[in-house]
Write a protein that holds these residues in place. Structure first.
Motif, PDB file in Angstrom:
ATOM      1  N   LYS A 285       0.824  -1.204   0.000  1.00  0.00           N
ATOM      2  CA  LYS A 285       0.000   0.000   0.000  1.00  0.00           C
ATOM      3  C   LYS A 285       0.860   1.255   0.000  1.00  0.00           C
ATOM      4  O   LYS A 285       0.580   2.221  -0.739  1.00  0.00           O
ATOM      5  CB  LYS A 285      -0.923  -0.001   1.219  1.00  0.00           C
ATOM      6  CG  LYS A 285      -2.118  -0.931   1.103  1.00  0.00           C
ATOM      7  CD  LYS A 285      -3.004  -0.805   2.325  1.00  0.00           C
ATOM      8  CE  LYS A 285      -4.242  -1.697   2.188  1.00  0.00           C
ATOM      9  NZ  LYS A 285      -5.128  -1.588   3.382  1.00  0.00           N
ATOM     10  N   ARG A 286       1.905   1.274   0.834  1.00  0.00           N
ATOM     11  CA  ARG A 286       2.799   2.439   0.853  1.00  0.00           C
ATOM     12  C   ARG A 286       3.501   2.611  -0.484  1.00  0.00           C
ATOM     13  O   ARG A 286       3.619   3.734  -0.997  1.00  0.00           O
ATOM     14  CB  ARG A 286       3.831   2.278   1.982  1.00  0.00           C
ATOM     15  CG  ARG A 286       3.239   2.440   3.374  1.00  0.00           C
ATOM     16  CD  ARG A 286       4.337   2.603   4.412  1.00  0.00           C
ATOM     17  NE  ARG A 286       5.141   1.407   4.531  1.00  0.00           N
ATOM     18  CZ  ARG A 286       4.899   0.426   5.382  1.00  0.00           C
ATOM     19  NH1 ARG A 286       3.839   0.498   6.187  1.00  0.00           N
ATOM     20  NH2 ARG A 286       5.689  -0.625   5.444  1.00  0.00           N
ATOM     21  N   LYS A 287       3.937   1.505  -1.045  1.00  0.00           N
ATOM     22  CA  LYS A 287       4.586   1.587  -2.352  1.00  0.00           C
ATOM     23  C   LYS A 287       3.614   2.069  -3.414  1.00  0.00           C
ATOM     24  O   LYS A 287       3.975   2.872  -4.309  1.00  0.00           O
ATOM     25  CB  LYS A 287       5.153   0.213  -2.728  1.00  0.00           C
ATOM     26  CG  LYS A 287       5.981   0.225  -4.004  1.00  0.00           C
ATOM     27  CD  LYS A 287       6.624  -1.116  -4.254  1.00  0.00           C
ATOM     28  CE  LYS A 287       7.487  -1.080  -5.513  1.00  0.00           C
ATOM     29  NZ  LYS A 287       8.126  -2.393  -5.777  1.00  0.00           N
ATOM     30  N   HIS A 288       2.360   1.604  -3.323  1.00  0.00           N
ATOM     31  CA  HIS A 288       1.349   2.056  -4.276  1.00  0.00           C
ATOM     32  C   HIS A 288       1.090   3.555  -4.126  1.00  0.00           C
ATOM     33  O   HIS A 288       0.933   4.278  -5.134  1.00  0.00           O
ATOM     34  CB  HIS A 288       0.056   1.274  -4.051  1.00  0.00           C
ATOM     35  CG  HIS A 288      -1.059   1.661  -4.972  1.00  0.00           C
ATOM     36  ND1 HIS A 288      -2.003   2.590  -4.621  1.00  0.00           N
ATOM     37  CD2 HIS A 288      -1.358   1.265  -6.241  1.00  0.00           C
ATOM     38  CE1 HIS A 288      -2.852   2.759  -5.620  1.00  0.00           C
ATOM     39  NE2 HIS A 288      -2.496   1.967  -6.618  1.00  0.00           N
ATOM     40  N   ALA A 289       1.051   4.034  -2.859  1.00  0.00           N
ATOM     41  CA  ALA A 289       0.871   5.476  -2.651  1.00  0.00           C
ATOM     42  C   ALA A 289       2.032   6.267  -3.230  1.00  0.00           C
ATOM     43  O   ALA A 289       1.841   7.322  -3.858  1.00  0.00           O
ATOM     44  CB  ALA A 289       0.711   5.761  -1.155  1.00  0.00           C
TER      45      ALA A 289
END
Length: 412
Positions: A285-289
């Motif tokens: 999720k952090r990488k996607h953000a």
């Protein structure tokens, strides 16, 4: 206790064998009530002793002066140590092909040499390549007897496999030639087919009480059967039967405990995998953000370059007007900011003149309730704004990090 092994060939046929070797039950009754041995008062002593042996189910009863005797057993109708329990009915079908082989070894030895046992059984059956012997389960019967449940798969020339029916396999294994080989090579004592009872077999078994069991007790056991579709009454004769059922219950309880422990370990492993998955999901999720903000930054740069020299579009101008209106509403004197200042003044007055404010609040309770409700709504709104600000700050830090990385890449 629903875990005893029952089969038609073993249980239903052996339950109704003859009680004793006496020609007449009346002779035995006379030996217990009025034996004629000494012809005096000592005969009553013999009668009491005979009754004690018969009730106990063990000993030798003297019949008459000629010395004729008979041995009483727990199966005798005079034995008092009898009861009726329940066992689970077999549910396997003939198509399942399950056959129980009783081996005169301990469960530990059979389990240790299970591969050799299966190979020896395959060899005794002819060693055909289209036959595959499989072991379904291994269960201890007593210290020196173990039941091994097996089935045989038969491969057709087309590659399809099917199980040999249990009755056919048991018939082959009980034939004289193969039975002798099983006894000499594998110490096999008995072979039974694991097939459910037919309705006629059940009727034959239930209609006639087993040896030594009172018809009244047997009828009561049938009526009190907790589940007639899955359970069947069985006689419990003597302390040995109770001890055997206790041992089986203990083994089954240990098996259930082991299974529960295994399930518990599997649940812990699943929880560990779930925790790792959630951690990995948060990272993704952090990488996607981060990737989303990088894409957004690229889109902004492209849009800025594309719109350079152009005036604002109507929808952009409309959005600007809306944002300015919201800002003016927030800073209006009689709106939220003014009300918040008024409530702060009231709070300061309460801290400096608590008594007077308390009296006023008692007079104007409706106003105070309104103020309290308004403060609660304002507090909820402030908390919501703080959460939004925190999320935006986190996103801004990610954007800043992305811009820093991009700037360093451009400099290089």
């Amino acid at each position: 206790l629903s875990f005893l092994s029952l089969t038609p060939s073993l249980s239903l046929s052996s339950s109704h064998s003859s009680l004793t070797d006496l020609n007449s039950l009346a002779t035995a009754a006379q030996a217990l009530s009025l034996p004629i041995i000494c012809g005096d008062e000592r005969d009553m002593l013999y009668a009491k002793f005979n009754q004690l042996q018969a009730y106990w189910g063990h000993g030798t009863v003297i019949l008459n002066q000629s010395g004729n005797t008979f041995t009483v057993t727990p199966e005798s109708p005079f034995s008092r140590f009898k009861s009726v329990g329940y066992c689970r009915l077999p549910q396997t079908k003939n198509e399942d092909g399950l056959v129980g082989i009783f081996v005169g070894k301990s469960q530990e030895d059979v389990t240790k040499n299970q591969t050799q046992l299966v190979a020896a059984l395959h060899s005794i059956l002819g060693g055909k390549q289209e036959h595959v012997v499989c072991c379904d389960s291994v269960k201890s019967i007593d210290t020196n007897t173990t039941e091994v449940v097996v089935y045989v798969l038969q491969r057709s020339p087309t590659g399809a496999t099917q199980r040999i029916p249990a009755t056919d396999l048991a018939s082959v294994l009980t034939s004289p030639s193969i039975a002798n080989q099983l006894k000499s090579q594998m110490m096999v004592t008995n072979v039974i087919s694991k097939v459910a009872f037919t309705s006629s077999q059940l009727s034959l078994y239930l209609d006639k009480p087993p040896v030594g069991i009172s018809p009244v007790l047997w009828e009561q056991a049938k009526q009190e059967n907790p589940d007639a579709t899955k359970m069947i009454p069985v006689p419990l004769v003597g302390f040995k039967s109770i001890s055997e059922r206790l041992r089986l219950q203990k083994e089954q309880s240990e098996a259930h405990t082991a299974r529960v422990e295994l399930i518990g370990k599997e649940v812990e492993e699943i929880r560990a995998v779930q925790a790792n998955t959630l951690s990995r999901l948060q990272q993704l999720k952090r990488k996607h953000a981060e990737l989303t903000h990088r894409v957004l930054q690229v889109m902004v740069d492209v849009e800025v370059q594309r719109k350079t020299g152009f005036s604002l579009q109507p929808e952009e101008e409309h959005l600007r007007v809306q944002l300015e209106g919201i800002q003016q509403e927030l800073h209006a004197p009689n709106q939220f900011k003014g009300r918040l200042s008024e409530m702060l003044s009231l709070i300061r007055m309460q801290s400096t003149n608590e008594t007077g404010f308390t009296n006023a609040s008692s007079v104007e309770s409706g106003v105070l309730n309104g103020v309290h409700a308004h403060l609660t709504r304002q507090q909820d709104g402030i908390s919501h704004l703080l959460n939004i600000i925190r999320d935006d700050l986190e996103y801004l830090s990610i954007i800043k990090q992305g811009l820093t990385d991009k700037h360093s890449t451009v400099v290089v």
